[in-house]
Each structure stands twice: as C-alpha cells, then as structure tokens.
Design a protein around this motif. Structure first.
Motif, short mmCIF file in Angstrom:
data_model
loop_
_atom_site.label_atom_id
_atom_site.label_comp_id
_atom_site.label_asym_id
_atom_site.label_seq_id
_atom_site.Cartn_x
_atom_site.Cartn_y
_atom_site.Cartn_z
N ILE A 84 0.85 -1.45 0.02
CA ILE A 84 0.05 0.05 -0.03
C ILE A 84 0.75 1.32 -0.07
CG2 ILE A 84 -1.81 1.25 1.36
CD1 ILE A 84 -2.75 -1.27 2.29
N ASP A 85 0.67 2.21 -0.92
CA ASP A 85 1.17 3.30 -1.15
C ASP A 85 0.32 4.66 -0.90
OD1 ASP A 85 3.74 4.82 -1.78
OD2 ASP A 85 2.42 5.90 -3.15
N GLY A 86 -0.83 4.36 -1.04
CA GLY A 86 -1.94 5.54 -0.62
C GLY A 86 -3.14 5.25 -1.03
N VAL A 87 -3.97 6.04 -0.68
CA VAL A 87 -5.41 5.56 -0.97
C VAL A 87 -6.16 7.14 -1.41
CG1 VAL A 87 -6.20 6.15 1.40
CG2 VAL A 87 -7.75 4.79 -0.11
N ALA A 88 -6.76 7.21 -2.52
CA ALA A 88 -7.73 8.64 -2.90
C ALA A 88 -9.10 8.34 -2.75
CB ALA A 88 -7.28 8.83 -4.18
N ALA A 89 -9.54 9.07 -1.81
CA ALA A 89 -11.04 9.14 -1.69
C ALA A 89 -11.62 10.16 -2.55
CB ALA A 89 -11.58 9.23 -0.35
N LEU A 90 -12.73 9.81 -3.32
CA LEU A 90 -13.15 10.81 -4.12
C LEU A 90 -14.57 11.34 -3.94
CD1 LEU A 90 -12.67 8.64 -7.35
CD2 LEU A 90 -11.13 10.25 -6.32
N ARG A 91 -14.79 12.57 -4.04
CA ARG A 91 -16.17 13.25 -4.09
C ARG A 91 -16.57 13.12 -5.46
NH1 ARG A 91 -15.21 17.91 -1.88
NH2 ARG A 91 -14.98 18.95 -3.55
N ILE A 92 -17.83 12.61 -5.65
CA ILE A 92 -18.25 12.70 -7.08
C ILE A 92 -19.71 13.35 -7.07
CG2 ILE A 92 -19.12 11.16 -8.90
CD1 ILE A 92 -17.19 9.18 -7.92
N GLU A 93 -19.92 14.17 -7.94
CA GLU A 93 -21.07 14.99 -8.06
C GLU A 93 -21.58 15.23 -9.54
OE1 GLU A 93 -20.92 18.64 -6.16
OE2 GLU A 93 -19.54 17.98 -4.70
N ASP A 94 -22.64 14.65 -9.94
CA ASP A 94 -23.26 14.91 -11.42
C ASP A 94 -22.19 13.93 -12.20
OD1 ASP A 94 -25.61 16.28 -10.61
OD2 ASP A 94 -24.29 18.07 -10.75
N ALA A 95 -21.72 12.66 -11.84
CA ALA A 95 -20.90 11.88 -12.59
C ALA A 95 -19.52 12.63 -12.76
CB ALA A 95 -21.37 11.38 -13.78
N LEU A 96 -19.12 13.55 -11.97
CA LEU A 96 -17.98 14.05 -12.09
C LEU A 96 -17.22 14.05 -10.77
CD1 LEU A 96 -18.41 17.17 -14.57
CD2 LEU A 96 -17.50 15.04 -15.06
N VAL A 97 -15.60 13.83 -10.78
CA VAL A 97 -14.88 14.11 -9.63
C VAL A 97 -14.56 15.51 -9.24
CG1 VAL A 97 -12.76 13.36 -8.46
CG2 VAL A 97 -13.73 11.89 -10.16
N THR A 98 -15.30 15.85 -8.08
CA THR A 98 -15.05 17.19 -7.63
C THR A 98 -13.91 17.36 -6.51
OG1 THR A 98 -17.03 17.22 -5.93
CG2 THR A 98 -17.40 17.82 -8.41
N GLY A 99 -13.64 16.35 -6.06
CA GLY A 99 -12.85 16.20 -5.03
C GLY A 99 -12.17 15.09 -4.70
N VAL A 100 -10.52 15.18 -4.39
CA VAL A 100 -9.66 13.96 -4.32
C VAL A 100 -9.18 14.03 -3.16
CG1 VAL A 100 -8.07 12.47 -5.19
CG2 VAL A 100 -9.59 13.49 -6.86
N TYR A 101 -9.27 13.34 -1.87
CA TYR A 101 -8.44 13.43 -0.70
C TYR A 101 -7.29 12.33 -1.01
CZ TYR A 101 -6.90 14.05 4.02
OH TYR A 101 -6.11 14.32 5.10
N TYR A 102 -5.92 12.49 -1.13
CA TYR A 102 -5.16 11.60 -1.34
C TYR A 102 -4.23 11.52 -0.11
CZ TYR A 102 -1.40 9.19 -3.90
OH TYR A 102 -0.32 8.31 -4.39
N VAL A 103 -4.30 10.35 0.61
CA VAL A 103 -3.75 10.04 1.79
C VAL A 103 -2.37 8.88 1.53
CG1 VAL A 103 -3.79 9.23 4.15
CG2 VAL A 103 -5.46 10.52 3.16
N ARG A 104 -1.11 9.66 1.91
CA ARG A 104 0.03 8.71 1.62
C ARG A 104 0.74 8.48 2.78
NH1 ARG A 104 4.28 10.05 -2.19
NH2 ARG A 104 4.60 7.74 -2.15
N ASN A 105 0.26 9.35 4.09
CA ASN A 105 0.67 8.87 5.30
C ASN A 105 0.89 7.74 5.88
OD1 ASN A 105 1.30 9.31 7.95
ND2 ASN A 105 0.04 11.24 8.24
N PRO A 106 1.75 6.99 6.05
CA PRO A 106 1.93 5.69 6.42
C PRO A 106 1.06 5.32 7.73
CG PRO A 106 4.13 6.34 5.78
CD PRO A 106 3.27 7.64 5.71
N GLU A 107 1.17 6.17 8.70
CA GLU A 107 0.41 6.17 9.80
C GLU A 107 -1.19 6.04 9.69
OE1 GLU A 107 0.31 6.90 14.48
OE2 GLU A 107 1.97 6.92 13.12
N LYS A 108 -1.56 6.63 8.93
CA LYS A 108 -3.05 6.83 8.47
C LYS A 108 -3.49 5.58 7.64
CE LYS A 108 -3.72 11.76 9.10
NZ LYS A 108 -4.20 13.04 8.40
N LEU A 109 -2.25 5.04 6.78
CA LEU A 109 -2.84 3.92 6.08
C LEU A 109 -2.48 2.40 6.86
CD1 LEU A 109 -0.51 5.09 2.83
CD2 LEU A 109 -3.25 4.97 3.20
#
Length: 121
Positions: A84-109
């Motif tokens: 595991i290197d990271g995770v990207a949580a997406l906010r999707i509105e009207d079938a488009l990605v409006t936000g990406v929260y990309y976590v690479r912090n090993p502590e949080k993963l």
C-alpha cells in the motif's frame, strides 16, 4: 466516475482524466511529512492531472490500483509492488470528480487492511 477515473489513472490517459474531473476539482494530499505530497490544495483539472501523472512517474516500482470504499466514499487504493502506497477518496457529483483526498501518510494507512470492530455501549 470511479471506474473512469481508475481507467484513466491506470493507463495515463490524459483525455480520460479531463473527461471525469470537474472544472472546479480540488485535490488535497497528506504525506504526514514522511511521503511526498502537495503542500497546498491543487485546484483545477489541468493542475490535478499534472500532479497525478507526475506522482505516478516518480513511483519506483509497479503501480496498481483497486477500487475500495473509504469513510463511505468511493476510493482507489494505490499499491507499489504490492505494498500500500496511498488511497484516494473521491467526492463525485453529477458523474464528475469534484474532490480528491489523497492520503500517503503511512500512519493513516496502517489500518486499511484490518477490520475495526464496532460495538454499542
């Protein structure tokens, strides 16, 4: 939108990324001071694409993605050579990605592959 985003990331398809990112997309990243991450929010599809493609090019191994759910949001889990290197949580509105929260912090993963039991008190 998640499938289109994943396909575009996996194939470095710039047109595909442009098609799925909203004009006002915002990318936030968290490396925890340990992994490389953007220090400020990235706003706009062109800048977001440069960030994703640039990050993928710096990977020192084989990058793979798999869909998952993080905090109830659609997400992609990124692995480099199976780790595991990271995770990207997406906010999707009207079938488009409006936000990406990309976590690479090993502590949080550290708990991504374990189950946390919930109990009622």
């Amino acid at each position: 939108a998640l499938e289109a985003f994943q396909r575009a990331v996996d194939t470095s398809d710039l047109r595909g990324l442009l098609d799925v990112l909203a004009p006002e997309v915002v990318v936030l990243s968290d490396g925890g001071g340990v992994k490389q991450a953007a220090l400020r929010p990235i706003v706009g599809p062109e800048k977001a694409i440069r960030f994703f493609i640039g990050s993928a090019r710096k990977v020192g191994g084989t990058l793979t993605t798999e869909p998952t759910v993080i905090n109830g949001s659609p997400a992609l889990l990124f692995r480099v050579d199976g780790e595991i290197d990271g995770v990207a949580a997406l906010r999707i509105e009207d079938a488009l990605v409006t936000g990406v929260y990309y976590v690479r912090n090993p502590e949080k993963l550290s708990r991504l592959e374990s189950e946390t039991p919930l109990t009622l008190q």
